[in-house]
Design a protein around this motif. Structure first.
Motif, PDB file in Angstrom:
ATOM      1  N   PRO A  19       0.820  -1.216   0.000  1.00 20.22           N
ATOM      2  CA  PRO A  19       0.000   0.000   0.000  1.00 20.22           C
ATOM      3  C   PRO A  19       0.854   1.266   0.000  1.00 20.22           C
ATOM      4  O   PRO A  19       1.772   1.418   0.802  1.00 20.22           O
ATOM      5  N   ALA A  20       0.563   2.161  -0.927  1.00 19.92           N
ATOM      6  CA  ALA A  20       1.247   3.454  -1.012  1.00 19.92           C
ATOM      7  C   ALA A  20       0.400   4.385  -1.863  1.00 19.92           C
ATOM      8  O   ALA A  20      -0.259   3.943  -2.811  1.00 19.92           O
ATOM      9  N   GLN A  21       0.426   5.669  -1.517  1.00 24.92           N
ATOM     10  CA  GLN A  21      -0.341   6.649  -2.284  1.00 24.92           C
ATOM     11  C   GLN A  21       0.434   7.132  -3.512  1.00 24.92           C
ATOM     12  O   GLN A  21      -0.152   7.380  -4.563  1.00 24.92           O
ATOM     13  N   VAL A  22       1.743   7.300  -3.381  1.00 23.84           N
ATOM     14  CA  VAL A  22       2.605   7.677  -4.498  1.00 23.84           C
ATOM     15  C   VAL A  22       3.693   6.616  -4.607  1.00 23.84           C
ATOM     16  O   VAL A  22       4.302   6.227  -3.608  1.00 23.84           O
ATOM     17  N   ARG A  23       3.947   6.170  -5.838  1.00 29.47           N
ATOM     18  CA  ARG A  23       4.887   5.074  -6.077  1.00 29.47           C
ATOM     19  C   ARG A  23       5.870   5.536  -7.147  1.00 29.47           C
ATOM     20  O   ARG A  23       5.548   5.568  -8.334  1.00 29.47           O
ATOM     21  N   ILE A  24       7.068   5.930  -6.726  1.00 21.97           N
ATOM     22  CA  ILE A  24       8.084   6.417  -7.650  1.00 21.97           C
ATOM     23  C   ILE A  24       8.958   5.241  -8.074  1.00 21.97           C
ATOM     24  O   ILE A  24       9.635   4.627  -7.258  1.00 21.97           O
ATOM     25  N   ILE A  25       8.907   4.929  -9.366  1.00 26.62           N
ATOM     26  CA  ILE A  25       9.691   3.812  -9.898  1.00 26.62           C
ATOM     27  C   ILE A  25      10.851   4.376 -10.696  1.00 26.62           C
ATOM     28  O   ILE A  25      10.655   5.021 -11.735  1.00 26.62           O
ATOM     29  N   ALA A  26      12.062   4.147 -10.198  1.00 25.11           N
ATOM     30  CA  ALA A  26      13.272   4.655 -10.855  1.00 25.11           C
ATOM     31  C   ALA A  26      13.798   3.617 -11.831  1.00 25.11           C
ATOM     32  O   ALA A  26      14.155   2.503 -11.440  1.00 25.11           O
ATOM     33  N   SER A  27      13.833   3.978 -13.103  1.00 27.96           N
ATOM     34  CA  SER A  27      14.426   3.159 -14.153  1.00 27.96           C
ATOM     35  C   SER A  27      15.557   3.964 -14.770  1.00 27.96           C
ATOM     36  O   SER A  27      15.351   5.104 -15.182  1.00 27.96           O
ATOM     37  N   SER A  28      16.744   3.394 -14.869  1.00 30.35           N
ATOM     38  CA  SER A  28      17.865   4.169 -15.390  1.00 30.35           C
ATOM     39  C   SER A  28      17.634   4.580 -16.846  1.00 30.35           C
ATOM     40  O   SER A  28      18.109   5.629 -17.280  1.00 30.35           O
ATOM     41  N   ILE A  29      16.895   3.767 -17.593  1.00 25.26           N
ATOM     42  CA  ILE A  29      16.579   4.099 -18.981  1.00 25.26           C
ATOM     43  C   ILE A  29      15.110   4.455 -19.105  1.00 25.26           C
ATOM     44  O   ILE A  29      14.295   4.084 -18.260  1.00 25.26           O
ATOM     45  N   GLN A  30      14.764   5.179 -20.172  1.00 24.27           N
ATOM     46  CA  GLN A  30      13.396   5.671 -20.337  1.00 24.27           C
ATOM     47  C   GLN A  30      12.395   4.534 -20.517  1.00 24.27           C
ATOM     48  O   GLN A  30      12.665   3.561 -21.214  1.00 24.27           O
ATOM     49  N   VAL A  31      11.235   4.707 -19.902  1.00 23.16           N
ATOM     50  CA  VAL A  31      10.173   3.714 -19.974  1.00 23.16           C
ATOM     51  C   VAL A  31       9.177   4.046 -21.079  1.00 23.16           C
ATOM     52  O   VAL A  31       8.822   3.199 -21.896  1.00 23.16           O
ATOM     53  N   ILE A  32       8.704   5.268 -21.131  1.00 21.59           N
ATOM     54  CA  ILE A  32       7.603   5.644 -22.021  1.00 21.59           C
ATOM     55  C   ILE A  32       8.057   6.169 -23.379  1.00 21.59           C
ATOM     56  O   ILE A  32       7.441   5.845 -24.401  1.00 21.59           O
ATOM     57  N   PRO A  33       9.084   7.011 -23.479  1.00 23.59           N
ATOM     58  CA  PRO A  33       9.414   7.620 -24.764  1.00 23.59           C
ATOM     59  C   PRO A  33       9.652   6.614 -25.885  1.00 23.59           C
ATOM     60  O   PRO A  33      10.262   5.559 -25.697  1.00 23.59           O
ATOM     61  N   ASP A  34       9.141   6.965 -27.055  1.00 22.00           N
ATOM     62  CA  ASP A  34       9.394   6.243 -28.296  1.00 22.00           C
ATOM     63  C   ASP A  34       9.895   7.252 -29.320  1.00 22.00           C
ATOM     64  O   ASP A  34       9.708   8.450 -29.177  1.00 22.00           O
ATOM     65  N   GLY A  35      10.505   6.759 -30.371  1.00 21.77           N
ATOM     66  CA  GLY A  35      10.946   7.641 -31.446  1.00 21.77           C
ATOM     67  C   GLY A  35      12.434   7.555 -31.689  1.00 21.77           C
ATOM     68  O   GLY A  35      12.877   7.571 -32.833  1.00 21.77           O
ATOM     69  N   HIS A  36      13.237   7.463 -30.610  1.00 20.06           N
ATOM     70  CA  HIS A  36      14.678   7.288 -30.803  1.00 20.06           C
ATOM     71  C   HIS A  36      15.019   5.806 -30.736  1.00 20.06           C
ATOM     72  O   HIS A  36      14.205   4.977 -30.334  1.00 20.06           O
ATOM     73  N   HIS A  37      16.232   5.477 -31.134  1.00 18.70           N
ATOM     74  CA  HIS A  37      16.667   4.076 -31.153  1.00 18.70           C
ATOM     75  C   HIS A  37      17.909   3.855 -30.301  1.00 18.70           C
ATOM     76  O   HIS A  37      18.732   2.980 -30.585  1.00 18.70           O
ATOM     77  N   TRP A  38      18.033   4.651 -29.249  1.00 20.36           N
ATOM     78  CA  TRP A  38      19.054   4.397 -28.246  1.00 20.36           C
ATOM     79  C   TRP A  38      18.444   3.486 -27.186  1.00 20.36           C
ATOM     80  O   TRP A  38      17.396   2.871 -27.410  1.00 20.36           O
ATOM     81  N   GLU A  39      19.068   3.381 -26.040  1.00 20.38           N
ATOM     82  CA  GLU A  39      18.544   2.470 -25.022  1.00 20.38           C
ATOM     83  C   GLU A  39      17.232   2.991 -24.444  1.00 20.38           C
ATOM     84  O   GLU A  39      17.083   4.191 -24.189  1.00 20.38           O
ATOM     85  N   LYS A  40      16.296   2.080 -24.212  1.00 16.20           N
ATOM     86  CA  LYS A  40      14.972   2.395 -23.669  1.00 16.20           C
ATOM     87  C   LYS A  40      14.252   1.068 -23.448  1.00 16.20           C
ATOM     88  O   LYS A  40      14.649   0.023 -23.969  1.00 16.20           O
ATOM     89  N   TRP A  41      13.163   1.113 -22.685  1.00 13.50           N
ATOM     90  CA  TRP A  41      12.358  -0.091 -22.487  1.00 13.50           C
ATOM     91  C   TRP A  41      11.755  -0.570 -23.796  1.00 13.50           C
ATOM     92  O   TRP A  41      11.518  -1.764 -23.991  1.00 13.50           O
ATOM     93  N   GLY A  42      11.494   0.363 -24.722  1.00  8.93           N
ATOM     94  CA  GLY A  42      10.910  -0.010 -26.001  1.00  8.93           C
ATOM     95  C   GLY A  42      11.779  -0.914 -26.843  1.00  8.93           C
ATOM     96  O   GLY A  42      11.298  -1.522 -27.809  1.00  8.93           O
ATOM     97  N   ASN A  43      13.072  -1.069 -26.502  1.00  7.53           N
ATOM     98  CA  ASN A  43      13.925  -2.014 -27.211  1.00  7.53           C
ATOM     99  C   ASN A  43      13.531  -3.458 -26.910  1.00  7.53           C
ATOM    100  O   ASN A  43      13.873  -4.358 -27.673  1.00  7.53           O
ATOM    101  N   LEU A  44      12.863  -3.667 -25.783  1.00  7.47           N
ATOM    102  CA  LEU A  44      12.313  -4.970 -25.423  1.00  7.47           C
ATOM    103  C   LEU A  44      10.802  -4.781 -25.247  1.00  7.47           C
ATOM    104  O   LEU A  44      10.293  -4.710 -24.125  1.00  7.47           O
ATOM    105  N   PRO A  45      10.069  -4.660 -26.360  1.00  5.05           N
ATOM    106  CA  PRO A  45       8.657  -4.271 -26.277  1.00  5.05           C
ATOM    107  C   PRO A  45       7.796  -5.234 -25.472  1.00  5.05           C
ATOM    108  O   PRO A  45       6.843  -4.809 -24.810  1.00  5.05           O
TER     109      PRO A  45
END
Length: 355
Positions: free
Chosen positions: A214-240
């Motif tokens: 249980p938590a009201q605010v949940r801050i999830i730290a990911s070293s690489i971007q989770v949501i952005p698309d469009g570039h082809h550098w490292e991101k979660w979108g590389n493993l869709p």
């Protein structure tokens, strides 16, 4: 600063119990959470003075905290010690707790993942630098992931630190012929292999349990971007498939209050999307603390507003005095000015009742 000193002691106490997030570290709710990434240890870091002046309750170091890039642990230790000797960073340690995860350069190899041969040794050096208590569960894990709870019931903030390096599968190269201004840059394409992983089985199981806390605010730290698309550098979108797994897990657990923070890109932006979890997910990218890229043309259909390309740090503020608390997701300049902001009510970070 009684809260901050108490918080430091209680963070150690929670770790000593061998827990991640089963105990709140203090009854005082967090109101100002600062964060940042990409700090070259042998170059000036004047931004720490500004961060200290914002009086954060907590600072999150979310990757490329140094530029180690070595399989020699003596080299890594020397570079960590360079960071530790910087006056501004030492001052930050005096005024608030610091929690950290890593990215590729402090992990040990550019764009590295599970194949890095010295990852176990590098984890030890990392935990030593951040003075991890001897009984911390992070010493016994494959990876530096961890979580903490702050604040009383009803005003509780959970911080989840992901490790996107230790278990990450190989990236897939694409044919890339860069053109100036094309806005679609980078060497990597999507890896559609069903067996490819970002977090590894054990971290995925752990994350599911954390999202049920249980938590009201949940801050999830990911070293690489989770949501952005469009570039082809490292991101979660590389493993869709893995990114969809993350979104599906948030929906499955009914986790409320999720806000992603990320770094890596040497520029800052705020992105948002509703991937079907019942509310809009936000990704606040803050980079770099002292190594900005002065020019970026990357596309991102989920970007809110524009990019910021000078030195910066991130800040999440929570106004608990409001009946429906206000959460401000910010990027701030080296002078401390708010240069990017997305403002939401806490009620907007919850799935619909009954879902």
């Amino acid at each position: 600063m009684p809260f901050r000193l108490t918080a430091v002691v209680l963070i150690g106490y929670c770790f000593a119990l061998g827990t991640d997030a089963s105990l709140a570290v203090d009854d005082q709710p967090l109101e100002r959470i600062a964060f940042g990434s990409c700090a070259k240890q042998d170059e000036p870091q004047p931004i720490w003075k500004t961060i200290v002046e914002t009086e954060p309750d907590l600072f999150l170091f979310i990757g490329d905290n140094i530029y180690g890039d070595s399989e020699d642990m003596n080299v890594l230790r020397k570079k960590w010690n360079q960071l530790g000797a910087i006056d501004g960073y030492r001052r930050l340690k005096e005024v608030c707790p610091i929690l950290a995860t890593w990215d590729d350069h402090d992990y040990g190899v550019n764009d590295g993942g599970a194949e890095y041969p010295r990852k176990k040794e590098s984890q030890k050096v990392f935990l030593e630098f951040f003075e991890e208590p001897a009984d911390s569960p992070r010493w016994n894990r494959e990876g530096v992931y961890g979580a903490k709870l702050f604040g009383p019931e009803g005003k509780r903030v959970q911080v989840i630190l992901l490790d996107t390096r230790y278990h990450r599968s190989q990236l897939v190269k694409r044919i890339w012929r860069p053109e100036p201004g094309e806005g679609d840059k980078g060497p990597y394409g999507p890896n559609e292999d069903p067996a490819a992983t970002m977090l590894g089985d054990e971290q995925w199981k752990w994350l599911e349990e954390q999202l049920k806390v249980p938590a009201q605010v949940r801050i999830i730290a990911s070293s690489i971007q989770v949501i952005p698309d469009g570039h082809h550098w490292e991101k979660w979108g590389n493993l869709p498939r893995e990114r969809q797994r993350l979104f599906s897990l948030i929906e499955k657990t009914g986790a409320e209050g999720v806000i992603f923070i990320s770094g890596d890109r040497h520029s800052a932006e705020i992105s948002a999307v509703d991937p079907g979890v019942g509310y809009e997910l936000i990704d606040v990218t803050s980079s770099s603390l002292n190594r900005p890229s002065k020019w970026h043309s990357e596309l991102n259909p989920h970007r809110l507003g524009t990019k910021y390309t000078d030195e910066n740090f991130g800040m999440i503020t929570i106004d608990w005095q409001e009946e429906d608390p206000v959460v401000r997701c910010q990027v701030r300049s080296i002078e401390g000015e708010v240069v990017l902001q997305h403002r939401v009510r806490l009620s907007q970070l919850q799935p619909p009742v009954g879902d």
